[in-house]
Scaffold this active site. Structure first.
Site, PDB file in Angstrom:
ATOM      1  N   ASP A 269      49.896  43.045  48.270  1.00 38.42           N
ATOM      2  CA  ASP A 269      49.333  43.662  49.433  1.00 38.42           C
ATOM      3  C   ASP A 269      48.477  42.793  50.276  1.00 38.42           C
ATOM      4  OD1 ASP A 269      49.039  46.040  51.141  1.00 38.42           O
ATOM      5  OD2 ASP A 269      46.950  46.308  50.385  1.00 38.42           O
ATOM      6  N   GLU A 274      46.691  36.114  56.843  1.00 35.28           N
ATOM      7  CA  GLU A 274      47.281  37.409  57.402  1.00 35.28           C
ATOM      8  C   GLU A 274      47.323  37.513  58.676  1.00 35.28           C
ATOM      9  OE1 GLU A 274      44.942  40.605  55.402  1.00 35.28           O
ATOM     10  OE2 GLU A 274      45.742  39.986  53.330  1.00 35.28           O
ATOM     11  N   HIS A 297      48.712  44.695  53.651  1.00 36.20           N
ATOM     12  CA  HIS A 297      47.237  45.030  53.614  1.00 36.20           C
ATOM     13  C   HIS A 297      46.955  46.641  53.792  1.00 36.20           C
ATOM     14  CE1 HIS A 297      43.168  43.123  53.091  1.00 36.20           C
ATOM     15  NE2 HIS A 297      43.202  44.208  52.747  1.00 36.20           N
TER      16      HIS A 297
HETATM   17  P1  NAI Z   1      34.068  46.629  42.756  1.00 33.64           P
HETATM   18  O1  NAI Z   1      33.100  46.003  43.039  1.00 33.64           O
HETATM   19  O2  NAI Z   1      34.052  48.343  42.510  1.00 33.64           O
HETATM   20  O3  NAI Z   1      34.954  46.236  41.523  1.00 33.64           O
HETATM   21  C1  NAI Z   1      35.010  44.783  41.235  1.00 33.64           C
HETATM   22  C2  NAI Z   1      35.463  44.474  39.804  1.00 33.64           C
HETATM   23  O4  NAI Z   1      35.483  43.070  39.458  1.00 33.64           O
HETATM   24  C3  NAI Z   1      33.619  44.783  39.246  1.00 33.64           C
HETATM   25  O5  NAI Z   1      33.716  45.515  37.914  1.00 33.64           O
HETATM   26  C4  NAI Z   1      33.354  43.210  38.767  1.00 33.64           C
HETATM   27  O6  NAI Z   1      32.276  42.977  37.759  1.00 33.64           O
HETATM   28  C5  NAI Z   1      34.714  42.518  38.539  1.00 33.64           C
HETATM   29  N1  NAI Z   1      34.653  41.221  38.712  1.00 33.64           N
HETATM   30  C6  NAI Z   1      34.127  40.162  39.467  1.00 33.64           C
HETATM   31  N2  NAI Z   1      34.559  38.853  39.249  1.00 33.64           N
HETATM   32  C7  NAI Z   1      35.293  39.140  38.147  1.00 33.64           C
HETATM   33  C8  NAI Z   1      35.882  38.248  37.534  1.00 33.64           C
HETATM   34  N3  NAI Z   1      35.833  36.835  37.847  1.00 33.64           N
HETATM   35  N4  NAI Z   1      36.839  38.389  36.336  1.00 33.64           N
HETATM   36  C9  NAI Z   1      36.891  39.784  35.971  1.00 33.64           C
HETATM   37  N5  NAI Z   1      36.182  40.696  36.563  1.00 33.64           N
HETATM   38  C10 NAI Z   1      35.448  40.329  37.865  1.00 33.64           C
HETATM   39  O7  NAI Z   1      35.395  46.653  43.879  1.00 33.64           O
HETATM   40  P2  NAI Z   1      36.501  47.630  44.137  1.00 33.64           P
HETATM   41  O8  NAI Z   1      35.939  48.724  44.904  1.00 33.64           O
HETATM   42  O9  NAI Z   1      37.132  48.106  42.856  1.00 33.64           O
HETATM   43  O10 NAI Z   1      37.407  46.615  44.855  1.00 33.64           O
HETATM   44  C11 NAI Z   1      38.157  45.460  44.044  1.00 33.64           C
HETATM   45  C12 NAI Z   1      38.931  44.720  45.208  1.00 33.64           C
HETATM   46  O11 NAI Z   1      39.999  45.640  46.043  1.00 33.64           O
HETATM   47  C13 NAI Z   1      38.162  44.208  46.362  1.00 33.64           C
HETATM   48  O12 NAI Z   1      38.403  42.880  46.312  1.00 33.64           O
HETATM   49  C14 NAI Z   1      38.457  44.770  47.606  1.00 33.64           C
HETATM   50  O13 NAI Z   1      38.093  43.807  48.619  1.00 33.64           O
HETATM   51  C15 NAI Z   1      39.563  44.937  47.328  1.00 33.64           C
HETATM   52  N6  NAI Z   1      40.177  46.124  48.211  1.00 33.64           N
HETATM   53  C16 NAI Z   1      41.609  46.014  49.027  1.00 33.64           C
HETATM   54  C17 NAI Z   1      42.014  47.189  49.589  1.00 33.64           C
HETATM   55  C18 NAI Z   1      43.464  47.130  50.197  1.00 33.64           C
HETATM   56  O14 NAI Z   1      43.581  47.555  51.233  1.00 33.64           O
HETATM   57  N7  NAI Z   1      44.166  46.297  49.613  1.00 33.64           N
HETATM   58  C19 NAI Z   1      41.124  48.392  49.962  1.00 33.64           C
HETATM   59  C20 NAI Z   1      39.858  48.375  49.126  1.00 33.64           C
HETATM   60  C21 NAI Z   1      39.432  47.562  48.375  1.00 33.64           C
END
Ligand code: NAI
Length: 417
Positions: A269, A274, A297
């Site tokens: 996605d 992009e 996305h």
């Molecule tokens: P979040 O901050 O709640 O969770 C991220 C998790 O990744 C945390 O638990 C953190 O400890 C862990 N983490 C960080 N670095 C790490 C590593 N090197 N190895 C393993 N774990 C690691 O974030 P959320 O809300 O769950 O979002 C996750 C991703 O999804 C973000 O990159 C966000 O930008 C993306 N996203 C994409 C969307 C889309 O439209 N495709 C929409 C919303 C979010």
């Protein structure tokens, strides 16, 4: 009106740009905020003019999405602008440093689309497992690919979630309800939900999962996290899903893993580059690879997410306006100020320099008012102080205490609630 003091007694006005969802209007109106709208984005000069043209002397707030640039000029030109709401995830369009140094609080909505992303991933897990996209495309071409070969139920398979944050943990619950076994890997120790099980290393997760799905932020550690070596670690015939950030996966290496059929499929996605606008072409090495589901996305792009964003940011703006609470602010210390049951409150954003608190406390002491509560948070060069006083708002105004605090050279934005 003296620079930096905002008369909370006058009605607050919010300017909502870029067709922000009606849920935000409702939330703000419910809190007696006058809502003004404009369907397009604005650049700084137009925004300044529009904010200055709002009636009365009360606090101003502005709500934007991605097209409006909120720069240092705006904060300098509109002294009663107290907050900016980014009704989206990113805040790159706002000069956060200038906002902090002007005492303007910025909110966004990073988690309002969590469910939307988790649902998309779950749907794609099933679509991949049944080879639905290649078969659907074949049907469109007039071909009848009716075969059970390569089609599997997801029940009893293992999904490995990398990043067990908001999205990863929500997905964990949904995946279990379909009968998937859930493993996860996170840098931080996270409480497992349901029967999910943490693993000690990314490699262990890659080696043992049928579906690997990425839900990490964009950091130095996650950029290039899945490259040739990691793809080789994945089980033959397994699947990779990425709806996190584009730089996390090495796309040419993924193409190779798909073309060689080491991986049975992928759902992507987000991409390293992009298109900046819908009319620009989408370029990717994955175009034409039949086993890859490619989406533009849109993981978090649902009407429900837009509605949630409207409500979440509308509520954060209202809460700061009414109570001084900065929970969820991205540029100012987060203080969760409860509503006042009696008395009044001074909210002061100030330059974080030595002596600032004693100057404020001296002004309070000289006014001989009883302080019932005080909270302070600082970040870099700025502090937020909330002082609750055993005195009604009109009595406070008569004492001129808030004016004395606002007049301190260190004060940036001061309000009485
Ligand atoms: P979040 O901050 O709640 O969770 C991220 C998790 O990744 C945390 O638990 C953190 O400890 C862990 N983490 C960080 N670095 C790490 C590593 N090197 N190895 C393993 N774990 C690691 O974030 P959320 O809300 O769950 O979002 C996750 C991703 O999804 C973000 O990159 C966000 O930008 C993306 N996203 C994409 C969307 C889309 O439209 N495709 C929409 C919303 C979010």
């Amino acid at each position: 009106m003296p620079c930096g003091i905002v008369r909370a007694v006058s009605r607050a006005h919010v300017l909502l740009l870029e067709n922000i969802h009606v849920s935000a209007h409702e939330e703000l109106r419910r809190n007696d905020v006058a809502v003004h709208t404009h369907s397009g984005g604005m650049q700084a000069p137009q925004l300044i003019e529009a904010l200055r043209a709002l009636p009365g002397e009360g606090p101003r707030m502005v709500g934007i999405r991605s097209k409006t640039r909120v720069t240092a000029e705006v904060f300098a030109a509109v002294p009663n602008l107290i907050s900016v709401g980014a009704f989206c995830i990113g805040t790159d369009q706002i000069d956060l440093t200038a906002a902090r140094q002007a005492g303007v609080v910025v909110f966004n909505a990073p988690f309002s689309n969590t469910r939307s992303v988790a649902e998309l991933i779950l749907g794609e897990v099933i679509m991949l497992s049944r080879q639905i996209f290649p078969r659907s495309t074949a049907c469109h071409r007039g071909e009848w690919r009716k075969s059970a070969t390569g089609s599997n139920e997801v029940r009893g398979k293992t999904i490995g979630i990398v990043g067990y944050g908001h999205i990863g943990s929500q997905l964990s619950v949904l995946a279990e309800s379909l009968g998937l076994r859930v493993l996860y890997y996170d840098l931080v120790s996270k409480l497992p939900l349901g029967n999910a099980r943490p693993v000690d290393s990314l490699e262990e997760l890659l080696r043992t999962s049928d579906f690997v799905t990425l839900h990490v932020p964009d950091t130095e550690l996650t950029r290039g996290m899945i490259g040739e070596g990691e793809l080789a670690c994945m089980r033959r015939g397994s699947y990779l899903l990425n709806a996190s950030r584009g730089q996390v996966v090495d796309i040419p290496a993924l193409r190779e893993a798909l073309v060689s059929e080491h991986l049975a499929g992928a759902a992507i996605d987000v991409y390293p580059a992009e298109p900046a606008k819908p009319s620009a072409p989408f370029l990717s090495e994955l175009r034409g690879v039949e086993s890859a589901i490619l989406t533009p996305h849109i993981g978090g792009s649902t009407e429900e997410a837009q509605e949630n964003i409207g409500r979440e940011v509308g509520s954060a703006l209202s809460s700061y306006l009414l109570h001084g609470s900065t929970s969820g602010a991205v540029n100012i210390p987060n203080l969760d100020a409860a509503p006042l049951s009696s008395g009044c409150r001074i909210v002061n954003v100030h330059r974080n320099v030595p002596g600032v608190l004693s100057a404020i406390n001296r002004a309070v002491a000289e006014s001989e008012v009883n302080v019932t509560g005080q909270s302070l948070g600082t970040v870099e060069d700025v502090g937020l102080l909330i002082v609750d006083l055993a005195l009604e708002r009109d009595e406070l105004r008569a004492l001129d205490l808030s004016r004395a605090i606002a007049a301190l050279p260190t004060s940036l934005r001061t309000r009485i609630l």
